[in-house]
Scaffold this motif. Structure first.
Motif, PDB file in Angstrom:
ATOM      1  N   VAL A 156       0.835  -1.195   0.000  1.00 41.48           N
ATOM      2  CA  VAL A 156       0.000   0.000   0.000  1.00 41.48           C
ATOM      3  C   VAL A 156       0.873   1.250   0.000  1.00 41.48           C
ATOM      4  N   ARG A 157       0.537   2.183  -0.873  1.00 33.35           N
ATOM      5  CA  ARG A 157       1.184   3.496  -0.895  1.00 33.35           C
ATOM      6  C   ARG A 157       0.092   4.557  -0.815  1.00 33.35           C
ATOM      7  N   VAL A 158       0.237   5.488   0.133  1.00 29.33           N
ATOM      8  CA  VAL A 158      -0.786   6.508   0.371  1.00 29.33           C
ATOM      9  C   VAL A 158      -0.181   7.891   0.201  1.00 29.33           C
ATOM     10  N   HIS A 159      -0.714   8.665  -0.726  1.00 32.85           N
ATOM     11  CA  HIS A 159      -0.385  10.086  -0.809  1.00 32.85           C
ATOM     12  C   HIS A 159      -1.305  10.800   0.181  1.00 32.85           C
ATOM     13  N   HIS A 160      -0.690  11.445   1.163  1.00 27.50           N
ATOM     14  CA  HIS A 160      -1.421  11.874   2.361  1.00 27.50           C
ATOM     15  C   HIS A 160      -1.193  13.347   2.671  1.00 27.50           C
ATOM     16  N   VAL A 161      -2.276  14.044   3.001  1.00 28.22           N
ATOM     17  CA  VAL A 161      -2.223  15.404   3.535  1.00 28.22           C
ATOM     18  C   VAL A 161      -2.667  15.333   4.987  1.00 28.22           C
ATOM     19  N   PRO A 162      -1.870  15.818   5.943  1.00 33.02           N
ATOM     20  CA  PRO A 162      -2.254  15.744   7.349  1.00 33.02           C
ATOM     21  C   PRO A 162      -3.631  16.351   7.618  1.00 33.02           C
ATOM     22  N   PHE A 163      -4.405  15.667   8.456  1.00 31.83           N
ATOM     23  CA  PHE A 163      -5.718  16.099   8.922  1.00 31.83           C
ATOM     24  C   PHE A 163      -6.742  16.217   7.789  1.00 31.83           C
ATOM     25  N   SER A 164      -6.469  15.557   6.684  1.00 27.33           N
ATOM     26  CA  SER A 164      -7.419  15.531   5.568  1.00 27.33           C
ATOM     27  C   SER A 164      -8.137  14.183   5.550  1.00 27.33           C
ATOM     28  N   ARG A 165      -9.013  13.983   4.553  1.00 33.36           N
ATOM     29  CA  ARG A 165      -9.740  12.721   4.453  1.00 33.36           C
ATOM     30  C   ARG A 165      -8.809  11.520   4.328  1.00 33.36           C
ATOM     31  N   SER A 166      -7.577  11.723   3.889  1.00 35.01           N
ATOM     32  CA  SER A 166      -6.657  10.581   3.775  1.00 35.01           C
ATOM     33  C   SER A 166      -6.308   9.998   5.144  1.00 35.01           C
ATOM     34  N   PHE A 167      -6.584  10.760   6.230  1.00 37.06           N
ATOM     35  CA  PHE A 167      -6.384  10.197   7.565  1.00 37.06           C
ATOM     36  C   PHE A 167      -7.268   8.970   7.765  1.00 37.06           C
ATOM     37  N   ARG A 168      -8.445   8.970   7.150  1.00 37.86           N
ATOM     38  CA  ARG A 168      -9.318   7.798   7.262  1.00 37.86           C
ATOM     39  C   ARG A 168      -8.604   6.535   6.779  1.00 37.86           C
ATOM     40  N   GLU A 196      -6.213  -0.314  11.806  1.00 36.32           N
ATOM     41  CA  GLU A 196      -7.189  -1.291  12.293  1.00 36.32           C
ATOM     42  C   GLU A 196      -6.943  -2.665  11.675  1.00 36.32           C
ATOM     43  N   LEU A 197      -6.473  -2.682  10.431  1.00 33.32           N
ATOM     44  CA  LEU A 197      -6.224  -3.937   9.726  1.00 33.32           C
ATOM     45  C   LEU A 197      -4.835  -4.502   9.996  1.00 33.32           C
ATOM     46  N   GLY A 198      -3.993  -3.729  10.669  1.00 33.06           N
ATOM     47  CA  GLY A 198      -2.628  -4.178  10.920  1.00 33.06           C
ATOM     48  C   GLY A 198      -1.765  -4.173   9.678  1.00 33.06           C
ATOM     49  N   LEU A 199      -2.067  -3.275   8.726  1.00 34.61           N
ATOM     50  CA  LEU A 199      -1.315  -3.198   7.479  1.00 34.61           C
ATOM     51  C   LEU A 199      -0.381  -1.993   7.495  1.00 34.61           C
ATOM     52  N   SER A 200       0.817  -2.176   6.994  1.00 34.61           N
ATOM     53  CA  SER A 200       1.761  -1.073   6.878  1.00 34.61           C
ATOM     54  C   SER A 200       1.601  -0.416   5.511  1.00 34.61           C
ATOM     55  N   ALA A 201       2.104   0.807   5.400  1.00 33.02           N
ATOM     56  CA  ALA A 201       1.987   1.541   4.141  1.00 33.02           C
ATOM     57  C   ALA A 201       3.178   2.456   3.965  1.00 33.02           C
ATOM     58  N   ASP A 202       3.489   2.714   2.713  1.00 32.32           N
ATOM     59  CA  ASP A 202       4.432   3.771   2.352  1.00 32.32           C
ATOM     60  C   ASP A 202       3.626   5.060   2.284  1.00 32.32           C
ATOM     61  N   ILE A 203       3.860   5.970   3.218  1.00 28.70           N
ATOM     62  CA  ILE A 203       3.086   7.210   3.299  1.00 28.70           C
ATOM     63  C   ILE A 203       3.901   8.339   2.670  1.00 28.70           C
ATOM     64  N   VAL A 204       3.367   8.924   1.617  1.00 25.94           N
ATOM     65  CA  VAL A 204       4.003  10.050   0.941  1.00 25.94           C
ATOM     66  C   VAL A 204       3.319  11.317   1.431  1.00 25.94           C
ATOM     67  N   MET A 205       4.054  12.146   2.151  1.00 24.63           N
ATOM     68  CA  MET A 205       3.472  13.329   2.774  1.00 24.63           C
ATOM     69  C   MET A 205       3.382  14.487   1.776  1.00 24.63           C
ATOM     70  N   HIS A 206       2.264  15.212   1.846  1.00 24.89           N
ATOM     71  CA  HIS A 206       2.043  16.390   1.016  1.00 24.89           C
ATOM     72  C   HIS A 206       1.540  17.532   1.886  1.00 24.89           C
ATOM     73  N   SER A 207       1.731  18.754   1.424  1.00 21.48           N
ATOM     74  CA  SER A 207       1.257  19.934   2.135  1.00 21.48           C
ATOM     75  C   SER A 207       0.033  20.501   1.436  1.00 21.48           C
ATOM     76  N   ILE A 208      -0.972  20.855   2.224  1.00 21.94           N
ATOM     77  CA  ILE A 208      -2.169  21.481   1.673  1.00 21.94           C
ATOM     78  C   ILE A 208      -1.859  22.864   1.119  1.00 21.94           C
ATOM     79  N   ARG A 209      -0.776  23.465   1.590  1.00 23.47           N
ATOM     80  CA  ARG A 209      -0.462  24.847   1.237  1.00 23.47           C
ATOM     81  C   ARG A 209       0.375  24.988  -0.029  1.00 23.47           C
TER      82      ARG A 209
END
Length: 221
Positions: free
Chosen positions: A3-15, A22-35
């Motif tokens: 799993v690879r997740v492009h993620h913005v903090p405190f956005s819907r990607s937090f879900r 909850e599933l015990g799965l790891s992911a490669d989290i690619v951080m992005h800025s909303i700004r």
């Protein structure tokens, strides 16, 4: 599952982060800025055409709607009990609560635009802010009637629908007084005590949305 997740903090990607915990799965989290608009790159838009979080790759499958991603993950991992199978008596409520969560989230997004993201705050319409705040309050009142004490959204227990709704409640408190809804407030507290929620928050990153703890309805609206 890879799993690879492009993620913005405190956005819907937090879900998605929460669901993976909850599933015990790891992911490669690619951080992005909303700004900075870093989601609007060809790489991200090849996954999420509108350039918005989440943008997720899972074993060659690409998805970009948080509700659909949670439903898909629940179906791929039925042993976790976070989804509801077709034909089960609680399937209609499960689907309804997932989509009701997006109705509520859209109102929070509108308030974010009015209070937080307009370059010139004077452009914000007090009337629109009041209307959207009242509509958000109406969704919370509805949720208050649907919750029982010490429960989750489904009688069977915690599910992906709670992740969808729970994310909203941590943002809604910037615009409404959540203690006005005692069952909702207690429900949010139960969610906040889940180990998976804390683990996801630890990976979430620093939010860049809110500069203050509460945004009231403008005077004179």
């Amino acid at each position: 599952m890879s799993v690879r997740v492009h993620h913005v903090p405190f956005s819907r990607s937090f879900r998605v982060l929460w669901m993976l915990e909850e599933l015990g799965l790891s992911a490669d989290i690619v951080m992005h800025s909303i700004r900075t608009g870093s989601m609007r790159t060809p790489e991200v838009q090849s996954i999420s055409p509108a350039g918005r979080a989440p943008a997720v790759e899972m074993d060659g499958v690409t998805m970009f709607e948080s509700g659909a991603i949670l439903e898909y993950l629940a179906e791929q991992h039925p042993e976790a009990g976070l989804g509801v199978a077709v034909g089960h008596v609680e399937r209609p409520r499960f689907l309804q609560m997932i989509h009701f969560a997006e109705t509520q989230a859209s109102l929070i997004e509108q308030l974010n635009m009015s209070h937080v993201f307009l370059r010139d705050p004077a452009m914000a319409s007090p009337t629109v802010i009041k209307l959207n705040t009242r509509r958000l309050q109406a969704t919370l009142s509805a949720l208050e009637t649907m919750l029982e004490s010490d429960s989750y959204l489904l009688a069977r227990g915690f599910s992906a629908a709670d992740i969808m709704m729970g994310f909203n409640l941590f943002a809604a408190s910037y615009y409404v007084v959540l203690t006005d809804y005692p069952k909702v407030f207690a429900y949010r507290d139960r969610l906040a005590h889940r180990p998976s929620y804390h683990a996801a928050r630890a990976k979430d990153g620093q939010q860049e949305f809110y500069a203050q703890d509460f945004y009231p309805i403008p005077e004179g609206s």
